[in-house]
Motif scaffolding. Structure first.
Motif, PDB file in Angstrom:
ATOM      1  N   ILE A 111      31.783  41.223 -17.713  1.00  0.00           N
ATOM      2  CA  ILE A 111      30.440  41.514 -17.222  1.00  0.00           C
ATOM      3  C   ILE A 111      29.819  40.182 -16.824  1.00  0.00           C
ATOM      4  O   ILE A 111      29.912  39.198 -17.563  1.00  0.00           O
ATOM      5  N   HIS A 133      17.777  40.949 -11.585  1.00  0.00           N
ATOM      6  CA  HIS A 133      19.097  40.667 -12.153  1.00  0.00           C
ATOM      7  C   HIS A 133      20.152  41.358 -11.308  1.00  0.00           C
ATOM      8  O   HIS A 133      19.984  42.513 -10.916  1.00  0.00           O
ATOM      9  N   HIS A 134      21.208  40.631 -11.043  1.00  0.00           N
ATOM     10  CA  HIS A 134      22.384  41.161 -10.353  1.00  0.00           C
ATOM     11  C   HIS A 134      23.472  41.224 -11.421  1.00  0.00           C
ATOM     12  O   HIS A 134      23.956  40.196 -11.893  1.00  0.00           O
ATOM     13  N   THR A 135      23.795  42.446 -11.853  1.00  0.00           N
ATOM     14  CA  THR A 135      24.792  42.637 -12.898  1.00  0.00           C
ATOM     15  C   THR A 135      26.064  43.159 -12.259  1.00  0.00           C
ATOM     16  O   THR A 135      26.025  44.109 -11.485  1.00  0.00           O
ATOM     17  N   GLN A 153      26.108  38.546 -15.321  1.00  0.00           N
ATOM     18  CA  GLN A 153      24.715  38.822 -14.993  1.00  0.00           C
ATOM     19  C   GLN A 153      24.073  37.544 -14.462  1.00  0.00           C
ATOM     20  O   GLN A 153      24.131  36.492 -15.101  1.00  0.00           O
ATOM     21  N   TRP A 165      28.230  46.864  -8.879  1.00  0.00           N
ATOM     22  CA  TRP A 165      27.001  46.071  -8.983  1.00  0.00           C
ATOM     23  C   TRP A 165      25.840  46.946  -9.391  1.00  0.00           C
ATOM     24  O   TRP A 165      25.784  48.114  -9.043  1.00  0.00           O
ATOM     25  N   ALA A 171      20.497  35.992 -12.780  1.00  0.00           N
ATOM     26  CA  ALA A 171      19.064  36.193 -12.562  1.00  0.00           C
ATOM     27  C   ALA A 171      18.641  35.380 -11.341  1.00  0.00           C
ATOM     28  O   ALA A 171      19.037  34.221 -11.183  1.00  0.00           O
ATOM     29  N   ASN A 191      21.615  46.093  -9.311  1.00  0.00           N
ATOM     30  CA  ASN A 191      20.493  45.163  -9.119  1.00  0.00           C
ATOM     31  C   ASN A 191      19.285  45.803  -9.780  1.00  0.00           C
ATOM     32  O   ASN A 191      18.938  46.950  -9.486  1.00  0.00           O
ATOM     33  N   HIS A 192      18.638  45.056 -10.681  1.00  0.00           N
ATOM     34  CA  HIS A 192      17.574  45.657 -11.491  1.00  0.00           C
ATOM     35  C   HIS A 192      16.616  44.614 -12.013  1.00  0.00           C
ATOM     36  O   HIS A 192      16.926  43.419 -12.027  1.00  0.00           O
TER      37      HIS A 192
END
Length: 105
Positions: free
Chosen positions: A61, A3-5, A63, A98, A65, A100-101
């Motif tokens: 926000i 995920h790039h939040t 997000q 950012w 994927a 990334n997780h």
């Protein structure tokens, strides 16, 4: 999956219609990349305790994927992404943090 939040913080209050268009433009260019699996965006919900924070207050926000790091890296080279960023930065300057997780749940 990764995920790039993004936590987006506009320098000044942005009208609702403009924020909606910003989020639509970001979503469209990312979908056009062919790299993303999902896209979600939401307005930040302000609470009074934030008035004392030294950090910038979020406006929205986002997000996204993606299948993995290769897809994330490829998404940054999407044709049109730089144009969308330049367009919105010139109209309503903003900053982005950012993260990334892996999926949180």
């Amino acid at each position: 999956m990764i995920h790039h939040t993004m936590i987006v913080s506009f320098a000044k209050v942005i009208p609702d219609a403009e924020l909606d268009q910003f989020l639509t433009d970001i979503e469209q260019v990312m979908r056009d990349s062919g790299q993303i699996q999902t896209f979600a965006a939401s307005r930040h919900i302000h609470v009074p305790a934030e008035n004392h924070s030294p950090a910038p207050t979020a406006t929205a926000i986002v997000q996204i994927a993606l299948a993995g790091l290769d897809a994330l890296n490829a998404s940054f080279t999407t044709p049109g992404l730089e144009d969308v960023i330049k367009h919105w930065q010139s109209r309503h300057p903003y900053k982005v943090v950012w993260a990334n997780h892996e999926p949180l749940s």
